[in-house]
Design an enzyme around this catalytic site. Sequence first.
Site, mmCIF file in Angstrom:
data_model
loop_
_atom_site.group_PDB
_atom_site.id
_atom_site.type_symbol
_atom_site.label_atom_id
_atom_site.label_comp_id
_atom_site.label_asym_id
_atom_site.label_seq_id
_atom_site.Cartn_x
_atom_site.Cartn_y
_atom_site.Cartn_z
ATOM 1 N N GLU A 198 0.836 -1.197 0.000
ATOM 2 C CA GLU A 198 0.000 0.000 0.000
ATOM 3 C C GLU A 198 0.875 1.252 0.000
ATOM 4 O OE1 GLU A 198 -3.534 1.797 2.902
ATOM 5 O OE2 GLU A 198 -1.974 0.489 3.732
ATOM 6 N N LYS B 194 -9.899 2.854 -1.878
ATOM 7 C CA LYS B 194 -10.061 2.170 -0.593
ATOM 8 C C LYS B 194 -11.369 2.600 0.083
ATOM 9 C CE LYS B 194 -7.424 1.487 3.717
ATOM 10 N NZ LYS B 194 -6.203 1.955 4.426
ATOM 11 N N CYS C 51 -5.478 -2.924 2.604
ATOM 12 C CA CYS C 51 -5.151 -2.897 4.034
ATOM 13 C C CYS C 51 -6.361 -3.065 4.959
ATOM 14 C CB CYS C 51 -4.395 -1.602 4.348
ATOM 15 S SG CYS C 51 -3.358 -1.698 5.836
#
Length: 258
Positions: free
Chosen positions: A43, A109, A143
């Site tokens: 990431e 995200k 993540c």
Amino acid sequence: MDSIRISIIQTDIVWENKQENLRLLHEKLQSLRGTTEIVVLPEMFSTGFSMQSNILAEPVTGTTITTLKQWASIYQTAICGSYIAEDKGCFYNRAFFLTPEGKEHYYDKRHLFRMGQESEHFSAGNERLIIPYLGWNICLLVCYDLRFPVWSRNVNNEYDLLVYVANWPIPRRLAWDTLLRARALENQCYVCGTNRIGTDGYHLHYNGGSVVYSALGEEITSLPEGQEGITTAALNLTTLQRFREKFPVWKDADSFQL
């Protein structure tokens, strides 16, 4: 393509230094020429998990994505990871999947890490991405998304490979290890998790744990803790499909809508 090779790059990210991180990545990509179909980066591979979105953000036409697209073509491999993106005045932790044929796929995200103030500096995405590539379907997440199984739910086997790119610090490594394996088991798919090592600008420490699991939750490949490195796993679609047919848990899954 029945078999596909996926390579994890576990690396120490130079804090907020795009030029140096791109230079280091270039060296690693040269060593992978002709050996893999997909390269997975951590990431925010080019900056670290920085909240300086107003300073570090780039459009998709910026240097980072433009350079990666060129390298995907030169080294004939798809490249995925995430970077700090700017789009129509908003900032995103944006995952990318760039193919050697020039196709671009992006995912913003959804679950922003509030404990790290990510939600104060970035906008959340609201669309999940499933990428068709070489006969495979690939779901790319970032993540903190790992903690939310509904968002990754594999309805009717719509994807074969689930990829998480992360900056996941040492104090929460148990969750990383446990949930990656759980996602493979519950979704009957291959799972790849790529994490960084080293220390970031907020003095958070990372020790990797990058790994690929089979749909049975078995470890296929991993990298040593706290060390930079590259590892490549060969994944087989027929093997996965046969397991799904023999043990069709997915047929009994609960239906739901977000």
